[in-house]
Write a protein that holds these residues in place. Structure first.
Motif, mmCIF file in Angstrom:
data_model
loop_
_atom_site.group_PDB
_atom_site.id
_atom_site.type_symbol
_atom_site.label_atom_id
_atom_site.label_comp_id
_atom_site.label_asym_id
_atom_site.label_seq_id
_atom_site.Cartn_x
_atom_site.Cartn_y
_atom_site.Cartn_z
ATOM 1 N N ALA A 1 18.296 36.339 44.882
ATOM 2 C CA ALA A 1 19.541 36.019 45.569
ATOM 3 C C ALA A 1 20.587 35.487 44.589
ATOM 4 C CB ALA A 1 19.272 34.998 46.675
ATOM 5 N N PHE A 2 20.161 34.643 43.656
ATOM 6 C CA PHE A 2 21.090 34.077 42.679
ATOM 7 C C PHE A 2 21.645 35.167 41.769
ATOM 8 C CE2 PHE A 2 22.129 31.718 38.760
ATOM 9 C CZ PHE A 2 22.970 30.747 39.291
ATOM 10 N N SER A 3 20.805 36.109 41.372
ATOM 11 C CA SER A 3 21.279 37.225 40.548
ATOM 12 C C SER A 3 22.304 38.067 41.296
ATOM 13 C CB SER A 3 20.104 38.102 40.123
ATOM 14 O OG SER A 3 19.193 37.376 39.332
ATOM 15 N N ALA A 4 22.116 38.218 42.604
ATOM 16 C CA ALA A 4 23.046 39.002 43.404
ATOM 17 C C ALA A 4 24.426 38.366 43.443
ATOM 18 C CB ALA A 4 22.506 39.171 44.818
ATOM 19 N N CYS A 5 24.480 37.032 43.386
ATOM 20 C CA CYS A 5 25.772 36.339 43.438
ATOM 21 C C CYS A 5 26.669 36.745 42.282
ATOM 22 C CB CYS A 5 25.554 34.822 43.418
ATOM 23 S SG CYS A 5 24.759 34.174 44.889
ATOM 24 N N PHE A 6 26.097 36.894 41.095
ATOM 25 C CA PHE A 6 26.904 37.191 39.917
ATOM 26 C C PHE A 6 26.951 38.684 39.612
ATOM 27 C CE2 PHE A 6 25.742 32.772 39.489
ATOM 28 C CZ PHE A 6 26.904 32.190 39.006
ATOM 29 N N GLY A 7 25.961 39.445 40.048
ATOM 30 C CA GLY A 7 25.955 40.874 39.747
ATOM 31 C C GLY A 7 26.895 41.672 40.623
ATOM 32 N N GLY A 8 26.986 41.314 41.913
ATOM 33 C CA GLY A 8 27.774 42.113 42.844
ATOM 34 C C GLY A 8 29.269 42.016 42.629
ATOM 35 N N ILE A 9 29.768 40.807 42.292
ATOM 36 C CA ILE A 9 31.221 40.627 42.201
ATOM 37 C C ILE A 9 31.806 41.293 40.963
ATOM 38 C CG2 ILE A 9 31.323 38.537 43.607
ATOM 39 C CD1 ILE A 9 31.027 36.914 41.116
ATOM 40 N N ILE A 10 30.975 41.645 39.978
ATOM 41 C CA ILE A 10 31.485 42.365 38.811
ATOM 42 C C ILE A 10 32.050 43.711 39.248
ATOM 43 C CG2 ILE A 10 30.829 43.426 36.618
ATOM 44 C CD1 ILE A 10 28.732 41.257 36.293
ATOM 45 N N PHE A 11 31.314 44.395 40.105
ATOM 46 C CA PHE A 11 31.797 45.681 40.622
ATOM 47 C C PHE A 11 33.101 45.493 41.390
ATOM 48 C CE2 PHE A 11 32.108 48.852 43.956
ATOM 49 C CZ PHE A 11 31.886 50.042 43.278
ATOM 50 N N ASN A 12 33.176 44.459 42.214
ATOM 51 C CA ASN A 12 34.346 44.260 43.059
ATOM 52 C C ASN A 12 35.620 44.062 42.253
ATOM 53 O OD1 ASN A 12 32.499 44.406 45.109
ATOM 54 N ND2 ASN A 12 32.521 42.228 45.590
ATOM 55 N N ILE A 13 35.555 43.234 41.209
ATOM 56 C CA ILE A 13 36.775 42.951 40.460
ATOM 57 C C ILE A 13 37.155 44.104 39.541
ATOM 58 C CG2 ILE A 13 35.556 41.713 38.602
ATOM 59 C CD1 ILE A 13 38.000 39.869 38.428
ATOM 60 N N LEU A 14 36.177 44.699 38.856
ATOM 61 C CA LEU A 14 36.501 45.762 37.910
ATOM 62 C C LEU A 14 36.952 47.033 38.625
ATOM 63 C CD1 LEU A 14 33.688 45.344 35.215
ATOM 64 C CD2 LEU A 14 36.095 44.689 35.064
ATOM 65 N N VAL A 15 36.210 47.447 39.636
ATOM 66 C CA VAL A 15 36.570 48.671 40.359
ATOM 67 C C VAL A 15 37.712 48.405 41.342
ATOM 68 C CG1 VAL A 15 35.707 50.505 41.862
ATOM 69 C CG2 VAL A 15 34.240 49.569 40.079
ATOM 70 N N GLY A 16 37.708 47.233 41.991
ATOM 71 C CA GLY A 16 38.771 46.920 42.945
ATOM 72 C C GLY A 16 40.133 46.892 42.292
ATOM 73 N N VAL A 17 40.274 46.153 41.195
ATOM 74 C CA VAL A 17 41.564 46.068 40.504
ATOM 75 C C VAL A 17 41.871 47.363 39.763
ATOM 76 C CG1 VAL A 17 42.885 44.830 38.749
ATOM 77 C CG2 VAL A 17 41.395 43.569 40.296
ATOM 78 N N GLY A 18 40.887 47.875 39.006
ATOM 79 C CA GLY A 18 41.142 49.079 38.227
ATOM 80 C C GLY A 18 41.486 50.274 39.078
ATOM 81 N N LEU A 19 40.673 50.544 40.099
ATOM 82 C CA LEU A 19 40.917 51.699 40.957
ATOM 83 C C LEU A 19 42.148 51.480 41.830
ATOM 84 C CD1 LEU A 19 39.795 54.473 41.793
ATOM 85 C CD2 LEU A 19 38.452 53.306 43.543
ATOM 86 N N GLY A 20 42.317 50.249 42.330
ATOM 87 C CA GLY A 20 43.474 49.967 43.183
ATOM 88 C C GLY A 20 44.787 50.213 42.477
ATOM 89 N N CYS A 21 44.897 49.787 41.214
ATOM 90 C CA CYS A 21 46.130 50.012 40.451
ATOM 91 C C CYS A 21 46.228 51.448 39.953
ATOM 92 C CB CYS A 21 46.194 49.038 39.273
ATOM 93 S SG CYS A 21 46.396 47.302 39.757
ATOM 94 N N LEU A 22 45.108 52.053 39.591
ATOM 95 C CA LEU A 22 45.122 53.422 39.093
ATOM 96 C C LEU A 22 45.651 54.394 40.143
ATOM 97 C CD1 LEU A 22 44.325 55.215 36.655
ATOM 98 C CD2 LEU A 22 42.090 55.497 37.736
ATOM 99 N N LEU A 23 45.314 54.158 41.399
ATOM 100 C CA LEU A 23 45.747 55.057 42.467
ATOM 101 C C LEU A 23 47.241 54.941 42.761
ATOM 102 C CD1 LEU A 23 42.760 54.782 44.973
ATOM 103 C CD2 LEU A 23 43.303 56.659 43.421
ATOM 104 N N GLN A 24 47.899 53.905 42.224
ATOM 105 C CA GLN A 24 49.342 53.760 42.440
ATOM 106 C C GLN A 24 50.152 54.443 41.355
ATOM 107 O OE1 GLN A 24 49.550 52.611 45.398
ATOM 108 N NE2 GLN A 24 47.373 52.118 45.173
ATOM 109 N N MET A 25 49.491 54.945 40.326
ATOM 110 C CA MET A 25 50.190 55.544 39.192
ATOM 111 C C MET A 25 50.334 57.043 39.382
ATOM 112 S SD MET A 25 48.320 53.481 36.081
ATOM 113 C CE MET A 25 48.279 51.684 36.065
ATOM 114 N N THR A 26 51.427 57.571 38.859
ATOM 115 C CA THR A 26 51.675 59.005 38.860
ATOM 116 C C THR A 26 51.977 59.434 37.426
ATOM 117 O OG1 THR A 26 54.048 58.734 39.276
ATOM 118 C CG2 THR A 26 52.603 58.891 41.201
#
Length: 605
Positions: free
Chosen positions: A508-533
């Motif tokens: 459970a403790f490993s899940a706390c730190f492992g899961g949010i890495i995906f959220n911030i890297l893909v959330g910010v990266g993909l979210g901003c990438l999709l706004q670019m042309t």
């Protein structure tokens, strides 16, 4: 090549679905401004009057103001929440639509949780199984996507509009600090344990790098194409590091590098946890996820929901297609219903409409079952309803309602083609045996359909939060770090705490730190990438308020504290560590709210 090709198509279409909250046809010109500030989300960006000024208008003028102000238009979504609040109800009854929106907001979180846990994650697991991926690769790719789907889709939808970008920043940072303090602290309080040293250090270092990159982006006020791709590239490097570390660890133990088998207790260091909704340290039928379904699981059986040999018929019995269809569409189990407490039944009643609609539109492939969850009549129905759902939810139904040559609507064409294909499949298959293409075709269709459901719910979620922010004159950032972050973290909180209570605190403790890495890297990266042309490869992120810096600094400080405190304690985590983390989050929350209400502010120069 077939499954890989289908995966690329499904991924491309799901990303297209993530754009359903905006028109996707950005014009050439200056960089798009995604304001991550508090109250001036639109002022200064050629959007005219701020919609939050509606509260300063007379009661008789509010409806006209909302209808005529461009900043009050909610891009995407199916419901006009601002119009409903200020036009459908008198000003004296404003608390009524606010209360209804609050209840609908809670129900949207239930929809997100149920869709991700029961439909999105199982299909991703089936895809990873069909592609023969190891547990570690699947954990940091498909399962991480399943766990972070509500967070990532919410971030992508929020980043799609400059007026709601603050929601994404607040949610990504807010969920990170909540999970790494409250959830991690609760695990240490509930069951003291020895943390896995190498996975912890690896995950927290990567997360600190991701937070530092985001801090730099906010400091310089923009994100370029290279930086957005850098976010995604860093996650690819994280996946490579996880796989490499696992291989090195097995090589040092002399195990070689065979494909990982079923999960075994005590080997959580070799199984990647990238969240909580999809992954589990328990056998397949003992999983726990969000609290709404924590008691939904049965403790034993060859398949989940299998009640034992005593319920199987003594003589061979072939069910009719009608009976299979009715049984597959029933979200209630009478035997389970009688054994559950009243509060479980009450919540189950609330979830039945959602589950019924999802059962009608989203196929689920279960590799743990002998028949792969093949339901011939229902799966044939999915061939019609699945594509129809996708076309009607993509860009809020604009594509589905488009009429070819002004005569024949697109949705009718999709329904006709799906019906023909469904008839062919029904005629050429049997109830007792799934076809060879079942796992590939229906898993990808279920993945795509559930992704569209999650995207639609996330779009409505962002629109409601923006509406509540306008009504109460709250910033998007504070709404993101509280309501949106808490709602998206419900599943992580209860499933991780349940894992710890059942004797798996390290997992459970490993899940706390492992899961949010995906959220911030893909959330910010993909979210901003999709706004670019092609003509606009820079997206501005303008943190115009002190609250954004407090949020980023608080998250960074909490990570540094854990990075220092955990090794100092020789990775033996107890109640003192948990209490410190929870008190830290409460202090941060107080400072954030005081900053939002201008009790704490920068001195005027």
């Amino acid at each position: 090549m077939g499954p890989l090709w289908a995966l690329r198509v499904a991924g491309a279409l799901s990303l297209a679905g993530a754009l359903a909250g905006h028109d996707g046809s950005q014009r050439a010109g200056p960089p798009a401004a995604l304001d991550a500030g508090t109250r001036g989300d639109s002022v200064g960006h050629d959007r005219g009057v701020d919609c939050r000024e509606v509260g300063k208008r007379n009661s008789s003028e509010r409806c006209r103001f909302v209808r005529s102000t461009p900043d009050c238009r909610l891009d995407g979504g199916f419901l006009d929440y601002l119009g409903g609040a200020f036009c459908a109800f008198p000003a004296a009854l404003l608390p009524l639509p606010v209360s209804l929106y609050a209840l609908w907001l809670l129900y949207l979180f239930v929809i997100l949780g149920v869709t991700a846990e029961k439909f999105f994650c199982p299909n991703l697991s089936a895809i990873s199984t069909s592609l023969k991926l190891s547990h570690n690769v699947a954990g940091v790719t498909f399962l991480a996507f399943g766990n972070g789907a509500p967070d990532v889709f919410s971030a992508v939808v929020a980043f799609s509009d400059p007026r709601t970008a603050g929601l994404a920043v607040g949610a990504v940072f807010g969920a990170g600090i909540f999970v790494t303090t409250v959830v991690a602290g609760g695990i240490a309080l509930m069951k003291p344990f020895a943390a896995a040293s190498r996975p912890f250090l690896r995950d927290i270092i990567f997360y600190m790098v991701a937070v530092f990159l985001t801090f730099l982006v906010l400091y310089f006020g923009h994100i370029t194409l290279g930086e957005a791709l850098g976010y995604l590239g860093l996650y690819v490097f994280y996946v490579f590091t996880v796989v490499l570390c696992t291989w090195i660890h097995r090589w040092q133990r002399g195990d070689g590098s065979p494909p990982p088998g079923p999960w075994e207790p005590g080997k959580e260091h070799s199984v990647v946890l990238a969240g909580s909704l999809c992954t589990s340290p328990l056998p397949p039928c003992s999983r726990t996820a969000i609290p709404t379904d924590a008691e939904d699981q049965e403790p034993s059986g060859a398949d989940c929901g299998d009640y034992g040999e005593e319920y199987r018929p003594l003589l061979p019995y072939h069910e009719t297609s009608l009976h299979i269809l009715s049984a597959a569409l029933s979200p209630l189990d009478q035997r389970k219903w009688r054994r559950k407490p009243w509060y479980w039944r009450l919540f189950k009643v609330l979830k039945v409409p959602v589950e019924l609609v999802l059962l009608l539109t989203v196929p689920v492939v279960d590799p743990d079952k002998d028949d792969l969850n093949w339901k011939r009549p229902l799966n044939c129905l999915h061939i019609v309803t699945g594509p129809l759902l996708c076309i009607l939810t993509l860009k809020s139904g604009a594509y589905g309602l488009y009429q070819i040559h002004g005569v024949f609507p697109v949705w009718a064409l999709v329904a006709l083609a799906g019906s023909i294909l469904a008839i062919i499949i029904f005629v050429t298959t049997r109830n007792e045996e799934p076809p060879k293409y079942h796992c590939q075709v229906f898993a990808f269709l279920g993945f795509l359909s559930s992704a569209m459901w999650i995207n639609a719910a996330a779009t409505e979620l962002v629109n409601i939060l923006r509406t509540l922010g306008i009504i109460f004159e709250l910033s998007n950032t504070v709404l993101g770090l509280t309501l949106l972050a808490w709602g998206n973290s419900i599943g992580d909180t209860f499933s991780d705490l349940t894992m710890a209570r059942q004797g798996y605190p390290r997992m459970a403790f490993s899940a706390c730190f492992g899961g949010i890495i995906f959220n911030i890297l893909v959330g910010v990266g993909l979210g901003c990438l999709l706004q670019m042309t092609s003509s606009q490869i820079v997206v501005k992120l303008e943190p115009d308020s002190l609250l954004v810096w407090i949020l980023a600094g608080a998250l960074a400080l909490s990570l540094v504290f854990s990075f220092v405190a955990v090794p100092v304690q020789c990775f033996q985590l107890g109640k003192a560590y948990g209490i410190c983390l929870i008190l830290y989050y409460l202090a941060f929350l107080c400072v954030a709210l005081l900053t939002e209400f201008r009790v704490i502010h920068l001195a005027a120069t």
